[in-house]
Design an enzyme around this catalytic site. Structure first.
Site, PDB file in Angstrom:
ATOM      1  N   TYR A 111      -5.099   5.316  -7.878  1.00 58.94           N
ATOM      2  CA  TYR A 111      -5.556   5.224  -6.348  1.00 58.94           C
ATOM      3  C   TYR A 111      -6.964   4.874  -6.090  1.00 58.94           C
ATOM      4  O   TYR A 111      -7.880   5.735  -6.061  1.00 58.94           O
ATOM      5  CB  TYR A 111      -4.948   6.619  -5.971  1.00 58.94           C
ATOM      6  CG  TYR A 111      -5.199   6.845  -4.408  1.00 58.94           C
ATOM      7  CD1 TYR A 111      -4.914   5.879  -3.566  1.00 58.94           C
ATOM      8  CD2 TYR A 111      -6.127   7.897  -4.071  1.00 58.94           C
ATOM      9  CE1 TYR A 111      -4.940   6.060  -2.214  1.00 58.94           C
ATOM     10  CE2 TYR A 111      -6.203   8.138  -2.494  1.00 58.94           C
ATOM     11  CZ  TYR A 111      -5.565   7.251  -1.699  1.00 58.94           C
ATOM     12  OH  TYR A 111      -5.888   7.228  -0.494  1.00 58.94           O
ATOM     13  N   TYR A 162       0.728  -1.379   0.004  1.00 62.52           N
ATOM     14  CA  TYR A 162       0.166  -0.064  -0.141  1.00 62.52           C
ATOM     15  C   TYR A 162       0.837   1.201   0.031  1.00 62.52           C
ATOM     16  O   TYR A 162       1.404   1.787   1.029  1.00 62.52           O
ATOM     17  CB  TYR A 162      -0.869  -0.125   1.259  1.00 62.52           C
ATOM     18  CG  TYR A 162      -2.117   1.120   1.264  1.00 62.52           C
ATOM     19  CD1 TYR A 162      -3.302   0.568   0.452  1.00 62.52           C
ATOM     20  CD2 TYR A 162      -2.052   2.137   1.449  1.00 62.52           C
ATOM     21  CE1 TYR A 162      -4.259   1.607   0.265  1.00 62.52           C
ATOM     22  CE2 TYR A 162      -2.961   3.144   1.357  1.00 62.52           C
ATOM     23  CZ  TYR A 162      -4.113   2.616   0.703  1.00 62.52           C
ATOM     24  OH  TYR A 162      -5.398   3.370   0.708  1.00 62.52           O
TER      25      TYR A 162
END
Lengths: 132, 381
Positions: B335, B285
Protein backbone atom coordinates in the site's frame (compact mmCIF):
# COMPACT_ATOMS: atom_id res chain seq x y z
CA UNK A 1 -15.99 10.84 22.80
CA UNK A 2 -17.49 14.22 23.50
CA UNK A 3 -17.66 16.62 20.61
CA UNK A 4 -14.92 19.21 20.43
CA UNK A 5 -16.56 21.84 18.31
CA UNK A 6 -15.51 25.29 19.34
CA UNK A 7 -14.85 26.26 15.72
CA UNK A 8 -17.44 28.99 14.97
CA UNK A 9 -18.07 27.37 11.58
CA UNK A 10 -19.28 24.18 13.28
CA UNK A 11 -20.56 25.30 16.65
CA UNK A 12 -24.12 26.44 15.75
CA UNK A 13 -25.05 22.81 15.03
CA UNK A 14 -24.15 21.76 18.57
CA UNK A 15 -25.62 24.87 20.20
CA UNK A 16 -28.92 24.14 18.44
CA UNK A 17 -28.75 20.46 19.42
CA UNK A 18 -28.35 21.30 23.10
CA UNK A 19 -31.34 23.60 22.68
CA UNK A 20 -33.39 20.66 21.39
CA UNK A 21 -33.25 21.66 17.72
CA UNK A 22 -31.71 20.20 14.58
CA UNK A 23 -30.30 23.04 12.47
CA UNK A 24 -28.28 23.29 9.26
CA UNK A 25 -26.52 26.16 7.45
CA UNK A 26 -28.85 28.04 5.12
CA UNK A 27 -28.14 30.82 2.64
CA UNK A 28 -30.48 33.84 2.81
CA UNK A 29 -29.37 34.93 -0.69
CA UNK A 30 -30.27 31.79 -2.66
CA UNK A 31 -32.43 30.21 0.06
CA UNK A 32 -30.71 26.85 -0.07
CA UNK A 33 -29.20 24.62 2.59
CA UNK A 34 -25.69 23.22 2.43
CA UNK A 35 -23.68 20.69 4.43
CA UNK A 36 -20.98 20.48 5.71
CA UNK A 37 -20.70 24.11 6.81
CA UNK A 38 -18.55 26.29 4.57
CA UNK A 39 -17.38 29.89 5.00
CA UNK A 40 -19.55 30.88 2.02
CA UNK A 41 -22.60 29.33 0.43
CA UNK A 42 -21.25 26.74 -2.05
CA UNK A 43 -24.26 27.26 -4.34
CA UNK A 44 -24.00 31.05 -4.84
CA UNK A 45 -20.89 32.12 -2.88
CA UNK A 46 -22.87 34.57 -0.73
CA UNK A 47 -20.93 35.46 2.40
CA UNK A 48 -23.70 35.39 4.97
CA UNK A 49 -24.62 31.95 6.23
CA UNK A 50 -27.61 31.60 8.53
CA UNK A 51 -28.83 28.46 10.29
CA UNK A 52 -32.36 27.09 10.02
CA UNK A 53 -34.14 24.53 12.14
CA UNK A 54 -35.46 21.43 10.41
CA UNK A 55 -37.50 18.45 11.53
CA UNK A 56 -35.49 15.48 12.77
CA UNK A 57 -37.16 12.82 10.64
CA UNK A 58 -34.62 10.81 8.67
CA UNK A 59 -34.16 7.65 6.62
CA UNK A 60 -31.31 5.19 6.85
CA UNK A 61 -29.11 5.66 3.76
CA UNK A 62 -26.48 3.12 4.81
CA UNK A 63 -24.78 1.68 7.88
CA UNK A 64 -21.96 -0.51 9.09
CA UNK A 65 -21.49 -2.66 12.16
CA UNK A 66 -17.91 -1.78 13.06
CA UNK A 67 -15.96 -4.66 14.59
CA UNK A 68 -12.42 -3.30 14.57
CA UNK A 69 -11.14 -0.64 16.95
CA UNK A 70 -9.30 1.97 14.92
CA UNK A 71 -8.41 3.96 18.01
CA UNK A 72 -8.40 3.31 21.74
CA UNK A 73 -11.54 5.26 22.50
CA UNK A 74 -13.68 3.17 20.19
CA UNK A 75 -11.96 -0.17 20.81
CA UNK A 76 -13.80 -0.28 24.14
CA UNK A 77 -17.22 0.01 22.45
CA UNK A 78 -17.06 -2.76 19.83
CA UNK A 79 -19.14 -3.60 17.99
CA UNK A 80 -20.97 -0.37 17.30
CA UNK A 81 -23.26 0.83 14.53
CA UNK A 82 -22.22 3.83 12.48
CA UNK A 83 -24.97 5.11 10.19
CA UNK A 84 -25.44 7.62 7.39
CA UNK A 85 -28.93 9.11 7.37
CA UNK A 86 -30.85 11.25 4.90
CA UNK A 87 -32.55 14.22 6.56
CA UNK A 88 -36.04 14.03 5.06
CA UNK A 89 -36.79 17.75 5.24
CA UNK A 90 -33.59 18.69 3.44
CA UNK A 91 -32.91 16.42 0.48
CA UNK A 92 -29.18 16.26 -0.15
CA UNK A 93 -28.07 16.57 3.45
CA UNK A 94 -26.84 13.48 5.25
CA UNK A 95 -25.55 13.02 8.77
CA UNK A 96 -23.10 10.52 10.17
CA UNK A 97 -24.54 9.24 13.43
CA UNK A 98 -24.98 6.29 15.76
CA UNK A 99 -28.28 4.45 16.12
CA UNK A 100 -29.92 3.75 19.48
CA UNK A 101 -32.90 1.62 20.55
CA UNK A 102 -32.22 -0.86 17.77
CA UNK A 103 -29.97 -3.77 16.80
CA UNK A 104 -28.03 -4.77 13.67
CA UNK A 105 -30.62 -7.38 12.67
CA UNK A 106 -33.38 -4.76 12.61
CA UNK A 107 -31.67 -2.45 10.14
CA UNK A 108 -32.63 -1.92 6.53
CA UNK A 109 -32.03 0.76 3.93
CA UNK A 110 -34.67 3.55 4.19
CA UNK A 111 -35.61 2.59 7.75
CA UNK A 112 -37.57 5.59 9.15
CA UNK A 113 -35.66 7.32 11.96
CA UNK A 114 -36.09 10.19 14.40
CA UNK A 115 -33.38 12.41 15.86
CA UNK A 116 -32.44 12.01 19.52
CA UNK A 117 -31.11 15.34 20.75
CA UNK A 118 -28.77 15.70 23.71
CA UNK A 119 -29.84 17.10 27.11
CA UNK A 120 -29.40 20.87 27.45
CA UNK A 121 -26.56 20.63 29.95
CA UNK A 122 -24.71 17.74 28.28
CA UNK A 123 -21.04 18.03 27.44
CA UNK A 124 -21.72 15.45 24.76
CA UNK A 125 -23.67 17.21 22.00
CA UNK A 126 -23.85 14.29 19.58
CA UNK A 127 -27.14 13.90 17.72
CA UNK A 128 -28.23 10.26 17.62
CA UNK A 129 -31.11 8.58 15.79
CA UNK A 130 -33.65 5.90 16.73
CA UNK A 131 -36.29 4.03 14.73
CA UNK A 132 -39.61 5.86 14.58
CA UNK B 1 8.85 12.34 -32.16
CA UNK B 2 6.67 13.85 -29.44
CA UNK B 3 5.61 12.55 -26.09
CA UNK B 4 7.37 10.98 -23.16
CA UNK B 5 8.28 7.53 -21.91
CA UNK B 6 8.98 5.93 -18.58
CA UNK B 7 12.56 4.67 -18.66
CA UNK B 8 13.26 3.81 -15.04
CA UNK B 9 11.29 2.21 -12.21
CA UNK B 10 12.13 1.06 -8.70
CA UNK B 11 10.47 0.22 -5.41
CA UNK B 12 11.64 -0.87 -2.00
CA UNK B 13 10.76 -4.37 -0.83
CA UNK B 14 7.06 -4.46 0.15
CA UNK B 15 6.78 -4.77 3.93
CA UNK B 16 4.61 -3.77 6.86
CA UNK B 17 7.48 -2.35 8.89
CA UNK B 18 10.73 -1.36 7.26
CA UNK B 19 14.03 -1.30 9.12
CA UNK B 20 14.81 2.07 7.51
CA UNK B 21 13.24 5.49 7.86
CA UNK B 22 10.99 7.03 5.22
CA UNK B 23 13.63 9.43 3.90
CA UNK B 24 16.05 6.55 3.37
CA UNK B 25 13.38 4.47 1.63
CA UNK B 26 12.52 7.30 -0.77
CA UNK B 27 16.16 7.99 -1.60
CA UNK B 28 16.79 4.27 -2.16
CA UNK B 29 13.88 4.07 -4.62
CA UNK B 30 14.85 7.29 -6.40
CA UNK B 31 18.47 6.23 -6.90
CA UNK B 32 17.45 2.78 -8.11
CA UNK B 33 14.97 4.29 -10.58
CA UNK B 34 17.72 6.52 -11.99
CA UNK B 35 20.03 3.51 -12.32
CA UNK B 36 17.25 1.59 -14.07
CA UNK B 37 16.85 4.52 -16.48
CA UNK B 38 20.58 4.51 -17.16
CA UNK B 39 21.17 8.05 -15.91
CA UNK B 40 23.09 9.54 -13.02
CA UNK B 41 20.91 11.01 -10.25
CA UNK B 42 22.36 14.47 -10.97
CA UNK B 43 20.76 14.27 -14.42
CA UNK B 44 17.30 14.59 -12.85
CA UNK B 45 16.20 18.19 -13.51
CA UNK B 46 12.51 18.02 -12.68
CA UNK B 47 10.43 16.51 -9.87
CA UNK B 48 6.69 15.83 -9.74
CA UNK B 49 4.90 14.24 -6.79
CA UNK B 50 1.52 14.30 -5.11
CA UNK B 51 0.82 17.65 -3.49
CA UNK B 52 0.11 16.72 0.13
CA UNK B 53 1.83 13.59 1.41
CA UNK B 54 5.30 14.00 -0.08
CA UNK B 55 5.66 17.78 0.35
CA UNK B 56 4.92 17.39 4.08
CA UNK B 57 7.08 14.31 4.69
CA UNK B 58 9.94 13.94 2.17
CA UNK B 59 9.90 17.22 0.23
CA UNK B 60 11.39 17.77 -3.20
CA UNK B 61 14.31 19.84 -1.93
CA UNK B 62 15.46 17.03 0.35
CA UNK B 63 15.42 14.47 -2.45
CA UNK B 64 17.08 16.90 -4.88
CA UNK B 65 19.85 17.61 -2.37
CA UNK B 66 20.49 13.91 -1.87
CA UNK B 67 20.51 13.28 -5.63
CA UNK B 68 22.62 16.32 -6.43
CA UNK B 69 19.89 17.36 -8.86
CA UNK B 70 19.36 20.97 -9.91
CA UNK B 71 15.70 21.49 -10.77
CA UNK B 72 14.36 23.57 -13.64
CA UNK B 73 10.89 22.19 -13.05
CA UNK B 74 9.04 21.34 -9.87
CA UNK B 75 5.38 20.45 -9.47
CA UNK B 76 2.86 18.63 -7.30
CA UNK B 77 -0.79 17.74 -7.76
CA UNK B 78 -3.68 16.27 -5.80
CA UNK B 79 -2.81 13.97 -2.89
CA UNK B 80 -1.73 10.34 -2.90
CA UNK B 81 -2.72 8.07 -5.77
CA UNK B 82 -4.37 10.53 -8.17
CA UNK B 83 -1.29 12.74 -8.00
CA UNK B 84 1.23 9.97 -8.57
CA UNK B 85 -0.81 8.44 -11.39
CA UNK B 86 -1.29 11.76 -13.19
CA UNK B 87 2.30 12.97 -12.55
CA UNK B 88 3.25 12.14 -16.18
CA UNK B 89 0.72 14.81 -17.27
CA UNK B 90 2.94 17.49 -15.73
CA UNK B 91 6.19 15.77 -16.73
CA UNK B 92 5.01 15.74 -20.33
CA UNK B 93 4.31 19.49 -20.25
CA UNK B 94 7.72 20.19 -18.72
CA UNK B 95 9.59 18.01 -21.21
CA UNK B 96 7.63 19.27 -24.23
CA UNK B 97 8.34 22.90 -23.30
CA UNK B 98 12.03 22.25 -22.73
CA UNK B 99 11.86 23.02 -19.02
CA UNK B 100 13.16 19.61 -18.01
CA UNK B 101 14.83 16.58 -19.57
CA UNK B 102 14.61 13.87 -16.90
CA UNK B 103 11.65 14.10 -14.53
CA UNK B 104 11.48 12.02 -11.35
CA UNK B 105 8.27 11.03 -9.61
CA UNK B 106 8.46 9.39 -6.18
CA UNK B 107 6.12 8.41 -3.39
CA UNK B 108 6.60 6.74 -0.04
CA UNK B 109 4.85 6.24 3.30
CA UNK B 110 5.77 4.90 6.71
CA UNK B 111 2.18 4.27 7.74
CA UNK B 112 3.13 0.75 8.84
CA UNK B 113 5.11 2.15 11.75
CA UNK B 114 3.74 5.68 12.19
CA UNK B 115 1.29 6.21 15.05
CA UNK B 116 -2.23 6.62 13.66
CA UNK B 117 -1.11 5.16 10.33
CA UNK B 118 -3.45 5.95 7.46
CA UNK B 119 -6.31 6.78 9.85
CA UNK B 120 -4.70 10.04 10.90
CA UNK B 121 -4.63 11.35 7.32
CA UNK B 122 -8.23 12.58 7.24
CA UNK B 123 -7.72 14.64 10.39
CA UNK B 124 -6.73 17.40 7.99
CA UNK B 125 -10.46 17.90 7.39
CA UNK B 126 -11.96 19.83 10.32
CA UNK B 127 -15.57 18.95 9.47
CA UNK B 128 -14.71 15.29 9.76
CA UNK B 129 -13.26 15.92 13.21
CA UNK B 130 -16.37 17.82 14.30
CA UNK B 131 -19.13 15.73 12.75
CA UNK B 132 -17.77 12.26 11.99
CA UNK B 133 -15.00 11.10 14.31
CA UNK B 134 -17.15 11.52 17.45
CA UNK B 135 -19.46 8.79 16.08
CA UNK B 136 -16.67 6.29 15.41
CA UNK B 137 -16.65 7.13 11.69
CA UNK B 138 -12.93 7.41 12.10
CA UNK B 139 -11.12 5.30 9.52
CA UNK B 140 -11.23 4.54 5.82
CA UNK B 141 -12.80 1.07 6.21
CA UNK B 142 -15.84 2.66 7.83
CA UNK B 143 -16.27 5.09 4.92
CA UNK B 144 -16.10 2.40 2.28
CA UNK B 145 -18.28 0.02 4.31
CA UNK B 146 -21.14 2.51 3.96
CA UNK B 147 -20.64 2.64 0.20
CA UNK B 148 -20.55 -1.16 0.01
CA UNK B 149 -23.78 -1.58 2.01
CA UNK B 150 -25.60 0.97 -0.12
CA UNK B 151 -24.16 -0.57 -3.29
CA UNK B 152 -25.58 -3.95 -2.25
CA UNK B 153 -29.01 -2.35 -1.95
CA UNK B 154 -28.97 -0.35 -5.19
CA UNK B 155 -26.92 -2.48 -7.55
CA UNK B 156 -27.12 -6.02 -6.24
CA UNK B 157 -23.57 -6.37 -5.00
CA UNK B 158 -23.07 -9.64 -3.12
CA UNK B 159 -20.34 -10.74 -0.72
CA UNK B 160 -19.43 -13.35 -3.34
CA UNK B 161 -18.45 -10.53 -5.70
CA UNK B 162 -16.15 -8.93 -3.16
CA UNK B 163 -14.65 -12.32 -2.36
CA UNK B 164 -13.98 -13.07 -6.03
CA UNK B 165 -12.05 -9.84 -6.58
CA UNK B 166 -9.97 -10.33 -3.43
CA UNK B 167 -9.21 -13.98 -4.24
CA UNK B 168 -8.21 -13.11 -7.81
CA UNK B 169 -5.84 -10.39 -6.65
CA UNK B 170 -4.21 -12.68 -4.10
CA UNK B 171 -3.70 -15.25 -6.85
CA UNK B 172 -2.07 -12.55 -8.94
CA UNK B 173 0.14 -11.53 -6.01
CA UNK B 174 1.34 -15.09 -5.45
CA UNK B 175 1.97 -15.60 -9.17
CA UNK B 176 3.89 -12.31 -9.25
CA UNK B 177 5.84 -12.92 -6.05
CA UNK B 178 7.64 -10.45 -3.82
CA UNK B 179 4.53 -8.92 -2.29
CA UNK B 180 3.91 -8.09 1.34
CA UNK B 181 1.75 -11.12 1.98
CA UNK B 182 2.51 -14.68 0.92
CA UNK B 183 -0.56 -16.34 2.40
CA UNK B 184 -2.94 -17.93 -0.11
CA UNK B 185 -6.54 -16.74 -0.02
CA UNK B 186 -9.35 -19.08 -1.03
CA UNK B 187 -13.04 -18.25 -1.13
CA UNK B 188 -13.44 -20.17 2.14
CA UNK B 189 -10.55 -18.24 3.69
CA UNK B 190 -12.28 -15.03 2.66
CA UNK B 191 -15.56 -15.94 4.33
CA UNK B 192 -13.73 -17.16 7.45
CA UNK B 193 -11.77 -13.91 7.77
CA UNK B 194 -12.43 -11.28 10.40
CA UNK B 195 -15.01 -8.54 9.82
CA UNK B 196 -13.54 -5.05 10.04
CA UNK B 197 -16.54 -2.86 9.24
CA UNK B 198 -19.46 -4.88 7.85
CA UNK B 199 -19.65 -5.90 5.06
CA UNK B 200 -15.89 -5.40 4.63
CA UNK B 201 -13.51 -8.05 5.95
CA UNK B 202 -9.73 -8.03 6.34
CA UNK B 203 -9.09 -9.09 2.71
CA UNK B 204 -11.35 -6.27 1.42
CA UNK B 205 -8.99 -3.67 2.89
CA UNK B 206 -5.65 -2.59 1.53
CA UNK B 207 -2.49 -3.58 3.34
CA UNK B 208 -0.63 -1.06 5.47
CA UNK B 209 2.98 -0.62 4.43
CA UNK B 210 6.30 1.10 4.84
CA UNK B 211 8.03 1.71 1.55
CA UNK B 212 8.69 3.89 -1.46
CA UNK B 213 8.55 3.74 -5.23
CA UNK B 214 9.89 5.99 -7.98
CA UNK B 215 9.91 6.32 -11.75
CA UNK B 216 11.84 8.41 -14.27
CA UNK B 217 10.36 10.05 -17.37
CA UNK B 218 12.06 11.52 -20.42
CA UNK B 219 11.29 12.27 -24.07
CA UNK B 220 10.50 9.32 -26.34
CA UNK B 221 13.53 10.31 -28.36
CA UNK B 222 15.95 10.11 -25.44
CA UNK B 223 14.22 6.97 -24.21
CA UNK B 224 15.56 5.14 -27.26
CA UNK B 225 19.00 5.30 -25.63
CA UNK B 226 17.81 3.93 -22.27
CA UNK B 227 19.02 0.46 -21.28
CA UNK B 228 15.54 -0.95 -20.76
CA UNK B 229 12.70 -1.06 -23.31
CA UNK B 230 10.91 2.30 -23.07
CA UNK B 231 7.27 2.30 -22.03
CA UNK B 232 5.39 5.12 -23.70
CA UNK B 233 2.95 7.45 -22.00
CA UNK B 234 0.10 7.21 -24.52
CA UNK B 235 -2.08 9.63 -22.58
CA UNK B 236 -2.97 11.03 -19.19
CA UNK B 237 -6.22 12.21 -17.68
CA UNK B 238 -6.96 14.13 -14.52
CA UNK B 239 -10.29 15.26 -13.13
CA UNK B 240 -11.57 16.59 -9.84
CA UNK B 241 -15.18 17.24 -8.89
CA UNK B 242 -16.26 20.43 -7.16
CA UNK B 243 -16.73 18.67 -3.84
CA UNK B 244 -14.35 18.58 -0.91
CA UNK B 245 -12.67 15.69 0.82
CA UNK B 246 -14.96 16.52 3.73
CA UNK B 247 -18.10 15.83 1.70
CA UNK B 248 -17.08 13.19 -0.79
CA UNK B 249 -17.73 10.14 1.36
CA UNK B 250 -21.15 11.10 2.68
CA UNK B 251 -22.83 13.90 0.72
CA UNK B 252 -23.92 14.18 -2.92
CA UNK B 253 -26.91 12.63 -4.67
CA UNK B 254 -25.10 9.47 -5.83
CA UNK B 255 -22.27 8.09 -3.74
CA UNK B 256 -21.95 5.00 -5.92
CA UNK B 257 -20.53 6.79 -8.96
CA UNK B 258 -17.26 8.71 -8.98
CA UNK B 259 -17.74 11.30 -11.77
CA UNK B 260 -14.03 12.19 -11.84
CA UNK B 261 -13.19 8.62 -12.83
CA UNK B 262 -15.27 8.77 -15.98
CA UNK B 263 -14.06 12.29 -16.80
CA UNK B 264 -10.38 11.40 -16.41
CA UNK B 265 -10.81 8.17 -18.39
CA UNK B 266 -12.60 9.97 -21.22
CA UNK B 267 -9.76 12.51 -21.40
CA UNK B 268 -7.06 9.87 -21.46
CA UNK B 269 -8.74 7.51 -23.93
CA UNK B 270 -9.62 10.42 -26.21
CA UNK B 271 -6.07 11.71 -26.21
CA UNK B 272 -4.66 8.23 -26.79
CA UNK B 273 -7.16 7.68 -29.60
CA UNK B 274 -8.18 4.29 -28.26
CA UNK B 275 -11.28 2.71 -26.80
CA UNK B 276 -11.54 1.11 -23.38
CA UNK B 277 -11.70 -2.27 -25.14
CA UNK B 278 -8.15 -1.75 -26.40
CA UNK B 279 -6.78 -1.89 -22.85
CA UNK B 280 -5.08 -5.23 -22.15
CA UNK B 281 -4.81 -4.91 -18.36
CA UNK B 282 -5.57 -2.39 -15.64
CA UNK B 283 -3.96 -1.41 -12.35
CA UNK B 284 -6.90 0.11 -10.48
CA UNK B 285 -6.69 1.89 -7.12
CA UNK B 286 -7.93 -0.86 -4.82
CA UNK B 287 -7.83 0.83 -1.45
CA UNK B 288 -10.86 -1.41 -0.86
CA UNK B 289 -12.52 -4.11 -2.91
CA UNK B 290 -15.68 -2.02 -3.24
CA UNK B 291 -13.91 1.08 -4.52
CA UNK B 292 -11.96 -1.02 -7.04
CA UNK B 293 -15.21 -2.48 -8.39
CA UNK B 294 -16.74 1.00 -8.63
CA UNK B 295 -13.75 2.30 -10.60
CA UNK B 296 -13.80 -0.68 -13.00
CA UNK B 297 -17.35 0.40 -13.82
CA UNK B 298 -16.77 4.14 -13.89
CA UNK B 299 -13.68 3.72 -16.10
CA UNK B 300 -16.06 2.16 -18.62
CA UNK B 301 -14.85 -1.44 -18.57
CA UNK B 302 -18.42 -2.56 -17.81
CA UNK B 303 -21.83 -1.17 -16.92
CA UNK B 304 -22.79 -0.08 -13.41
CA UNK B 305 -23.36 -3.09 -11.18
CA UNK B 306 -21.47 -5.48 -13.47
CA UNK B 307 -17.96 -5.32 -12.01
CA UNK B 308 -18.85 -7.81 -9.28
CA UNK B 309 -20.17 -10.40 -11.74
CA UNK B 310 -17.08 -9.71 -13.92
CA UNK B 311 -14.82 -10.63 -11.00
CA UNK B 312 -16.98 -13.63 -10.08
CA UNK B 313 -16.64 -14.91 -13.66
CA UNK B 314 -12.85 -14.85 -13.20
CA UNK B 315 -12.34 -12.14 -15.81
CA UNK B 316 -10.07 -10.00 -13.56
CA UNK B 317 -7.55 -12.83 -13.16
CA UNK B 318 -4.39 -13.16 -15.27
CA UNK B 319 -5.72 -14.72 -18.46
CA UNK B 320 -9.17 -13.21 -17.95
CA UNK B 321 -10.81 -10.64 -20.21
CA UNK B 322 -9.49 -7.78 -18.05
CA UNK B 323 -6.63 -8.68 -15.70
CA UNK B 324 -6.84 -6.24 -12.78
CA UNK B 325 -3.99 -5.51 -10.38
CA UNK B 326 -1.60 -8.02 -11.83
CA UNK B 327 0.82 -7.69 -8.88
CA UNK B 328 -1.95 -8.16 -6.32
CA UNK B 329 -2.66 -4.46 -5.87
CA UNK B 330 -2.96 -2.46 -2.69
CA UNK B 331 -4.90 -5.31 -1.10
CA UNK B 332 -2.32 -8.04 -1.73
CA UNK B 333 1.01 -6.50 -2.82
CA UNK B 334 1.71 -3.25 -0.91
CA UNK B 335 0.00 0.00 0.00
CA UNK B 336 2.11 2.81 -1.40
CA UNK B 337 -1.03 4.60 -2.60
CA UNK B 338 -0.61 3.58 -6.22
CA UNK B 339 3.01 4.26 -7.17
CA UNK B 340 3.35 0.46 -7.25
CA UNK B 341 0.52 0.40 -9.82
CA UNK B 342 2.50 2.60 -12.21
CA UNK B 343 5.62 0.51 -11.64
CA UNK B 344 3.75 -2.76 -12.22
CA UNK B 345 2.19 -1.46 -15.45
CA UNK B 346 5.70 -0.65 -16.71
CA UNK B 347 6.94 -4.11 -15.71
CA UNK B 348 4.06 -5.71 -17.62
CA UNK B 349 4.77 -3.67 -20.76
CA UNK B 350 8.47 -4.50 -20.59
CA UNK B 351 7.51 -8.16 -20.45
CA UNK B 352 8.92 -8.39 -16.92
CA UNK B 353 5.67 -9.54 -15.32
CA UNK B 354 7.12 -12.92 -14.38
CA UNK B 355 4.50 -15.44 -13.28
CA UNK B 356 1.87 -12.70 -13.50
CA UNK B 357 2.74 -11.59 -17.03
CA UNK B 358 -0.31 -10.80 -19.17
CA UNK B 359 0.32 -12.49 -22.51
CA UNK B 360 0.70 -10.02 -25.36
CA UNK B 361 0.21 -6.97 -23.12
CA UNK B 362 0.52 -3.85 -25.27
CA UNK B 363 -1.64 -1.25 -23.55
CA UNK B 364 -2.12 -0.86 -19.81
CA UNK B 365 -4.28 1.59 -17.86
CA UNK B 366 -3.53 2.87 -14.36
CA UNK B 367 -6.21 4.56 -12.27
CA UNK B 368 -5.37 6.56 -9.14
CA UNK B 369 -8.11 7.55 -6.69
CA UNK B 370 -7.84 10.37 -4.15
CA UNK B 371 -11.48 11.22 -3.55
CA UNK B 372 -12.72 13.46 -5.13
CA UNK B 373 -9.71 13.55 -7.51
CA UNK B 374 -8.81 10.95 -10.11
CA UNK B 375 -5.80 10.35 -12.33
CA UNK B 376 -5.58 8.05 -15.35
CA UNK B 377 -2.39 6.96 -17.07
CA UNK B 378 -2.43 4.98 -20.31
CA UNK B 379 0.86 3.28 -21.09
CA UNK B 380 1.93 1.35 -24.17
CA UNK B 381 4.87 -0.56 -25.55
Amino acid sequence: MSVDADDPRFRPFFDAARDGRLAFPWCPACERFHWYPMPRCPHCRAGEVAWRDVDGAARLYSWSVVRHGFDEAWAAHLPYIVALVDIEAVPGIRLITNLVETAPDALAIDLPLAAVLPPADSADARVLFRPR
Amino acid sequence: MGGIAITGIAETTPTRRADKGLHELVVEAALAACADAGIGPEEIDGIVTDGVVMPTTVPHDFVAAQLGASRGFDAALSYGGAGTTAAPMLAEMAIASGRATNVLCYFGVDWGTRTGGPYAFHDLYPAKLAYEKPYGFNAQPTYFALWARRYMHELGLREEHLAALCVAQRENALAHGGGQTSAPLTRDDYFASRMIAEPLRVPDCCLISDGAGAFVMTSRERALDAPRPPVHVLATGYAAEPTSGEDVFTQGPDLLTLPAVRAAADQALGRAGIGIGDVDFAEVYDCFSISCLMQIEDLGFCAKGEAGPLALAGETRIGGRLPVNTHGGLMSYSYLLGVEHVIEAVRQLRGDGGGAQVAGAEIGLVGGLSPPDYGVLVLGR
